[in-house]
Scaffold this motif. Structure first.
Motif, PDB file in Angstrom:
ATOM      1  N   ALA A  94      56.827  64.853  34.323  1.00 42.84           N
ATOM      2  CA  ALA A  94      56.959  63.491  34.825  1.00 42.84           C
ATOM      3  C   ALA A  94      57.024  63.526  36.343  1.00 42.84           C
ATOM      4  O   ALA A  94      57.503  64.498  36.932  1.00 42.84           O
ATOM      5  CB  ALA A  94      58.209  62.827  34.256  1.00 42.84           C
ATOM      6  N   ASP A  95      56.533  62.485  36.990  1.00 44.73           N
ATOM      7  CA  ASP A  95      56.509  62.446  38.445  1.00 44.73           C
ATOM      8  C   ASP A  95      57.713  61.733  39.040  1.00 44.73           C
ATOM      9  O   ASP A  95      58.057  61.968  40.200  1.00 44.73           O
ATOM     10  CB  ASP A  95      55.233  61.742  38.930  1.00 44.73           C
ATOM     11  CG  ASP A  95      53.988  62.528  38.583  1.00 44.73           C
ATOM     12  OD1 ASP A  95      53.491  63.254  39.450  1.00 44.73           O
ATOM     13  OD2 ASP A  95      53.513  62.423  37.435  1.00 44.73           O
ATOM     14  N   ASP A  96      58.337  60.864  38.268  1.00 46.03           N
ATOM     15  CA  ASP A  96      59.462  60.100  38.795  1.00 46.03           C
ATOM     16  C   ASP A  96      60.310  59.594  37.638  1.00 46.03           C
ATOM     17  O   ASP A  96      59.879  59.628  36.480  1.00 46.03           O
ATOM     18  CB  ASP A  96      58.955  58.912  39.621  1.00 46.03           C
ATOM     19  CG  ASP A  96      59.916  58.518  40.734  1.00 46.03           C
ATOM     20  OD1 ASP A  96      61.094  58.906  40.662  1.00 46.03           O
ATOM     21  OD2 ASP A  96      59.478  57.818  41.662  1.00 46.03           O
ATOM     22  N   TYR A  97      61.522  59.125  37.956  1.00 42.10           N
ATOM     23  CA  TYR A  97      62.465  58.727  36.913  1.00 42.10           C
ATOM     24  C   TYR A  97      63.301  57.558  37.415  1.00 42.10           C
ATOM     25  O   TYR A  97      63.935  57.655  38.458  1.00 42.10           O
ATOM     26  CB  TYR A  97      63.386  59.909  36.569  1.00 42.10           C
ATOM     27  CG  TYR A  97      64.136  59.780  35.268  1.00 42.10           C
ATOM     28  CD1 TYR A  97      65.103  58.797  35.073  1.00 42.10           C
ATOM     29  CD2 TYR A  97      63.898  60.656  34.211  1.00 42.10           C
ATOM     30  CE1 TYR A  97      65.781  58.673  33.880  1.00 42.10           C
ATOM     31  CE2 TYR A  97      64.579  60.554  33.011  1.00 42.10           C
ATOM     32  CZ  TYR A  97      65.525  59.557  32.854  1.00 42.10           C
ATOM     33  OH  TYR A  97      66.199  59.448  31.673  1.00 42.10           O
ATOM     34  N   LEU A  98      63.293  56.451  36.658  1.00 41.08           N
ATOM     35  CA  LEU A  98      64.134  55.296  36.945  1.00 41.08           C
ATOM     36  C   LEU A  98      65.047  55.055  35.749  1.00 41.08           C
ATOM     37  O   LEU A  98      64.589  55.054  34.603  1.00 41.08           O
ATOM     38  CB  LEU A  98      63.284  54.051  37.195  1.00 41.08           C
ATOM     39  CG  LEU A  98      62.700  53.864  38.596  1.00 41.08           C
ATOM     40  CD1 LEU A  98      61.811  52.630  38.630  1.00 41.08           C
ATOM     41  CD2 LEU A  98      63.796  53.746  39.628  1.00 41.08           C
ATOM     42  N   ILE A 135      62.727  45.432  39.679  1.00 47.00           N
ATOM     43  CA  ILE A 135      61.263  45.507  39.621  1.00 47.00           C
ATOM     44  C   ILE A 135      60.689  45.900  40.973  1.00 47.00           C
ATOM     45  O   ILE A 135      59.660  46.568  41.053  1.00 47.00           O
ATOM     46  CB  ILE A 135      60.657  44.169  39.140  1.00 47.00           C
ATOM     47  CG1 ILE A 135      59.186  44.368  38.753  1.00 47.00           C
ATOM     48  CG2 ILE A 135      60.821  43.085  40.197  1.00 47.00           C
ATOM     49  CD1 ILE A 135      58.976  45.315  37.595  1.00 47.00           C
ATOM     50  N   GLY A 136      61.388  45.533  42.060  1.00 43.40           N
ATOM     51  CA  GLY A 136      60.922  45.926  43.387  1.00 43.40           C
ATOM     52  C   GLY A 136      60.905  47.431  43.548  1.00 43.40           C
ATOM     53  O   GLY A 136      59.975  47.999  44.127  1.00 43.40           O
ATOM     54  N   GLU A 137      61.943  48.095  43.020  1.00 40.67           N
ATOM     55  CA  GLU A 137      62.003  49.555  43.096  1.00 40.67           C
ATOM     56  C   GLU A 137      60.903  50.182  42.256  1.00 40.67           C
ATOM     57  O   GLU A 137      60.257  51.141  42.670  1.00 40.67           O
ATOM     58  CB  GLU A 137      63.365  50.065  42.640  1.00 40.67           C
ATOM     59  CG  GLU A 137      63.491  51.574  42.762  1.00 40.67           C
ATOM     60  CD  GLU A 137      64.871  52.092  42.399  1.00 40.67           C
ATOM     61  OE1 GLU A 137      65.120  53.288  42.626  1.00 40.67           O
ATOM     62  OE2 GLU A 137      65.688  51.309  41.885  1.00 40.67           O
ATOM     63  N   LEU A 138      60.678  49.634  41.052  1.00 35.09           N
ATOM     64  CA  LEU A 138      59.617  50.167  40.193  1.00 35.09           C
ATOM     65  C   LEU A 138      58.264  50.045  40.881  1.00 35.09           C
ATOM     66  O   LEU A 138      57.469  50.995  40.888  1.00 35.09           O
ATOM     67  CB  LEU A 138      59.595  49.442  38.851  1.00 35.09           C
ATOM     68  CG  LEU A 138      58.434  49.819  37.917  1.00 35.09           C
ATOM     69  CD1 LEU A 138      58.477  51.298  37.567  1.00 35.09           C
ATOM     70  CD2 LEU A 138      58.468  48.966  36.643  1.00 35.09           C
ATOM     71  N   LEU A 139      57.984  48.894  41.464  1.00 35.53           N
ATOM     72  CA  LEU A 139      56.702  48.686  42.125  1.00 35.53           C
ATOM     73  C   LEU A 139      56.541  49.631  43.309  1.00 35.53           C
ATOM     74  O   LEU A 139      55.444  50.145  43.561  1.00 35.53           O
ATOM     75  CB  LEU A 139      56.565  47.226  42.581  1.00 35.53           C
ATOM     76  CG  LEU A 139      56.447  46.194  41.456  1.00 35.53           C
ATOM     77  CD1 LEU A 139      56.524  44.779  42.021  1.00 35.53           C
ATOM     78  CD2 LEU A 139      55.143  46.380  40.675  1.00 35.53           C
ATOM     79  N   ALA A 140      57.644  49.888  44.023  1.00 29.92           N
ATOM     80  CA  ALA A 140      57.581  50.831  45.148  1.00 29.92           C
ATOM     81  C   ALA A 140      57.263  52.230  44.645  1.00 29.92           C
ATOM     82  O   ALA A 140      56.448  52.951  45.243  1.00 29.92           O
ATOM     83  CB  ALA A 140      58.911  50.824  45.905  1.00 29.92           C
ATOM     84  N   ARG A 141      57.899  52.635  43.539  1.00 29.98           N
ATOM     85  CA  ARG A 141      57.639  53.962  42.969  1.00 29.98           C
ATOM     86  C   ARG A 141      56.185  54.063  42.494  1.00 29.98           C
ATOM     87  O   ARG A 141      55.553  55.118  42.607  1.00 29.98           O
ATOM     88  CB  ARG A 141      58.583  54.231  41.806  1.00 29.98           C
ATOM     89  CG  ARG A 141      60.072  54.211  42.171  1.00 29.98           C
ATOM     90  CD  ARG A 141      60.505  55.398  43.013  1.00 29.98           C
ATOM     91  NE  ARG A 141      61.936  55.385  43.278  1.00 29.98           N
ATOM     92  CZ  ARG A 141      62.851  55.973  42.529  1.00 29.98           C
ATOM     93  NH1 ARG A 141      62.493  56.637  41.443  1.00 29.98           N
ATOM     94  NH2 ARG A 141      64.128  55.907  42.848  1.00 29.98           N
ATOM     95  N   ILE A 142      55.667  52.970  41.941  1.00 28.74           N
ATOM     96  CA  ILE A 142      54.269  52.950  41.491  1.00 28.74           C
ATOM     97  C   ILE A 142      53.332  53.181  42.675  1.00 28.74           C
ATOM     98  O   ILE A 142      52.399  53.987  42.601  1.00 28.74           O
ATOM     99  CB  ILE A 142      53.931  51.618  40.794  1.00 28.74           C
ATOM    100  CG1 ILE A 142      54.632  51.538  39.434  1.00 28.74           C
ATOM    101  CG2 ILE A 142      52.418  51.462  40.619  1.00 28.74           C
ATOM    102  CD1 ILE A 142      54.513  50.183  38.757  1.00 28.74           C
ATOM    103  N   ARG A 143      53.587  52.472  43.764  1.00 33.69           N
ATOM    104  CA  ARG A 143      52.729  52.615  44.947  1.00 33.69           C
ATOM    105  C   ARG A 143      52.763  54.039  45.483  1.00 33.69           C
ATOM    106  O   ARG A 143      51.728  54.604  45.861  1.00 33.69           O
ATOM    107  CB  ARG A 143      53.150  51.608  46.027  1.00 33.69           C
ATOM    108  CG  ARG A 143      52.836  50.160  45.683  1.00 33.69           C
ATOM    109  CD  ARG A 143      53.029  49.257  46.881  1.00 33.69           C
ATOM    110  NE  ARG A 143      54.431  49.142  47.258  1.00 33.69           N
ATOM    111  CZ  ARG A 143      55.251  48.213  46.809  1.00 33.69           C
ATOM    112  NH1 ARG A 143      54.818  47.308  45.926  1.00 33.69           N
ATOM    113  NH2 ARG A 143      56.507  48.158  47.215  1.00 33.69           N
TER     114      ARG A 143
END
Length: 232
Positions: free
Chosen positions: A98-102, A108-116
């Protein structure tokens, strides 16, 4: 031709899945969704998404098994979103690929930042020439051809081990690297006192590149898991 990133959402909690999907749609992402692990593997093979958002607690197979199966043939970025707070489970998911973990609940702002971040990292490693010689972020520059590190054009002297750690963090900028992964890459095996050595070298590295190591802008600690180098 539609060049918008294509994201696979794997989540068995319908309200959360709908919330993530609606947020992705608002941001202009294409997406497909499922609540099953086996179907997620099949969709990854057939649709070749640019990124996977994956819950670990699925009704048919565990999310870690999904990671293991996908990593047999694909390097697609995988972001875990899970209610599991156990550090061992986080480390297992990251070590499996896995590349990241929330951890739920998440903004949702944090998720979108991690996606970018994950999408940028994926594009960078796909293009072999991009960032192959020089890495730059927030005034930090690493010139791999010269083995030279500077902060705001000021030379930073690193020991050979510190430089190896810095180069490894740059290679995976924006991605959480577990302690074991770093140790295996730098020392070759997680034996002896390498864990303590890693902490010592990381503390020294931070003192050299951070103005205030207590409030880092470059190297972030994921408590109990590992480290992440800033990507923007």
């Amino acid at each position: 031709m539609d060049n918008k990133p294509y994201i696979l959402v794997v989540e068995d909690d319908r309200p959360i899945r709908n919330f993530i999907a609606a947020s992705l749609k608002t941001q202009g992402f294409n997406y497909i969704e499922t609540d099953k692990g086996v179907e997620a593997v099949a969709l990854t093979m057939s649709h070749k998404p640019d990124l996977i958002i994956l819950d670990l607690g699925l009704p048919d197979i565990d999310g870690v098994d999904v990671i293991t199966r996908v990593r047999e043939w694909s390097k697609v970025p995988i972001i875990i979103v899970s209610a599991r707070e156990n550090e061992r489970q986080k480390i297992e998911a990251l070590d499996k690929g896995a590349d990241d973990y929330l951890t739920k609940p998440f903004g949702i702002g944090e998720l979108l930042a991690r996606i970018r971040v994950s999408l940028r990292h994926s594009r960078a490693i796909t293009n072999e020439k991009e960032n192959a010689e020089i890495f730059k972020v927030k005034g930090l520059t690493v010139d791999f051809s010269k083995r030279k590190v500077t902060i705001d054009n000021e030379d930073i002297h690193l020991t050979p081990i510190e430089y190896k750690i810095m180069a490894l963090l740059c290679k995976y900028a924006g991605k959480v690297l577990t302690h074991n992964f770093i140790i295996n890459e730098i020392w070759g095996a997680a034996v002896g006192n390498e864990t303590q050595s890693l902490r010592v070298f990381m503390a020294s590295l931070r003192r050299k590149i951070e103005k205030n190591p207590a409030e880092p802008k470059y190297i972030y600690t994921e408590v109990g898991v590992g480290y992440r180098l800033a990507d923007d």
